[in-house]
Design a protein around this motif. Structure first.
Motif, short mmCIF file in Angstrom:
data_model
loop_
_atom_site.label_atom_id
_atom_site.label_comp_id
_atom_site.label_asym_id
_atom_site.label_seq_id
_atom_site.Cartn_x
_atom_site.Cartn_y
_atom_site.Cartn_z
N GLN A 81 95.30 71.72 3.60
CA GLN A 81 95.50 73.15 3.31
C GLN A 81 94.35 73.67 2.44
O GLN A 81 93.78 74.74 2.70
CB GLN A 81 96.85 73.32 2.60
N ARG A 82 93.99 72.92 1.42
CA ARG A 82 92.91 73.32 0.52
C ARG A 82 91.57 73.30 1.26
O ARG A 82 90.73 74.18 1.06
CB ARG A 82 92.88 72.38 -0.69
N ILE A 83 91.37 72.32 2.12
CA ILE A 83 90.13 72.25 2.90
C ILE A 83 90.01 73.49 3.79
O ILE A 83 88.94 74.09 3.88
CB ILE A 83 90.07 70.96 3.74
N SER A 84 91.10 73.87 4.41
CA SER A 84 91.10 75.06 5.26
C SER A 84 90.75 76.30 4.45
O SER A 84 89.91 77.12 4.86
CB SER A 84 92.46 75.22 5.93
N ASP A 85 91.37 76.44 3.28
CA ASP A 85 91.08 77.59 2.41
C ASP A 85 89.63 77.58 1.94
O ASP A 85 88.97 78.62 1.94
CB ASP A 85 92.02 77.61 1.20
N ASN A 86 89.14 76.41 1.53
CA ASN A 86 87.76 76.30 1.06
C ASN A 86 86.77 76.60 2.18
O ASN A 86 85.75 77.27 1.95
CB ASN A 86 87.49 74.92 0.48
N ALA A 87 87.06 76.12 3.37
CA ALA A 87 86.17 76.38 4.51
C ALA A 87 86.06 77.88 4.75
O ALA A 87 84.96 78.41 4.95
CB ALA A 87 86.68 75.67 5.76
N LEU A 90 84.03 79.49 1.90
CA LEU A 90 82.61 79.12 1.95
C LEU A 90 81.94 79.47 3.27
O LEU A 90 80.77 79.14 3.48
CB LEU A 90 82.47 77.61 1.69
N SER A 91 82.69 80.12 4.17
CA SER A 91 82.18 80.46 5.51
C SER A 91 81.68 79.23 6.27
O SER A 91 80.64 79.25 6.91
CB SER A 91 81.08 81.51 5.42
N LYS A 92 82.44 78.16 6.18
CA LYS A 92 82.15 76.92 6.90
C LYS A 92 83.27 76.72 7.93
O LYS A 92 84.34 77.29 7.81
CB LYS A 92 82.15 75.71 5.95
N ASN A 93 83.01 75.86 8.90
CA ASN A 93 84.12 75.55 9.80
C ASN A 93 84.95 74.42 9.19
O ASN A 93 84.47 73.68 8.32
CB ASN A 93 83.64 75.26 11.23
N PHE A 94 86.18 74.31 9.65
CA PHE A 94 87.12 73.34 9.07
C PHE A 94 86.58 71.91 9.17
O PHE A 94 86.64 71.15 8.20
CB PHE A 94 88.49 73.45 9.76
N GLU A 95 86.06 71.54 10.34
CA GLU A 95 85.60 70.16 10.52
C GLU A 95 84.47 69.80 9.57
O GLU A 95 84.45 68.71 9.00
CB GLU A 95 85.16 69.91 11.96
N GLU A 96 83.54 70.71 9.35
CA GLU A 96 82.43 70.43 8.43
C GLU A 96 82.95 70.22 7.01
O GLU A 96 82.53 69.29 6.32
CB GLU A 96 81.41 71.57 8.45
#
Length: 135
Positions: A81-87, A90-96
């Motif tokens: 969940q936090r990775i998704s929010d951070n992505a 940060l305008s990054k994709n989830f996988e990166e």
């Protein structure tokens, strides 16, 4: 051996990352012991943070180090969940962002820290280096 486990979530992370993580460990001159990634939601990781580290805030990763010598072992809790929010932030994709966090945990177990600005810069540099190898 690297294994993926899930708390409060369906199994969603592809095991294709395991060989890449093993390569990071070998590239750092370490041996693979047992590493368990536990994927969870924000609330689960917050509880781990409160109970074990006495920190009362959300985070994307908590690494418990069981390293012995050059053999890398540990438990790495990751909030998807936090990775998704951070992505998104940060305008990054989830996988990166997921790959960055997965590598971050292994790098901690390899001896890298991120408390000081200098340590954090080295950690980011290592993350970027290994991300480039994945993509």
């Amino acid at each position: 051996m690297i294994q993926f486990f899930y708390e409060n979530l369906p199994e969603t992370v592809n095991t294709k990352y395991i060989s890449w993580l093993e390569d990071i460990i070998l590239s750092e001159g370490k041996k693979l012991g047992e590493i368990n990634y536990i994927f969870c939601d924000d609330e689960y990781l917050l509880k781990v943070n409160q109970d074990y580290l006495q920190h009362d805030y959300y985070t994307d990763i908590i690494t418990f180090d069981y390293v012995k010598g050059k053999t890398i072992s540990g438990e790495i809790f990751v909030s998807l969940q936090r990775i998704s929010d951070n992505a998104s932030t940060l305008s990054k994709n989830f996988e990166e962002e997921l790959c960055r966090v997965l590598a971050h945990g292994v790098l901690h177990l390899s001896g890298y820290k991120d408390k000081s600005e200098e340590e954090e810069q080295l950690m980011r540099s290592k993350e970027d280096f290994y991300l480039a190898k994945f993509y």
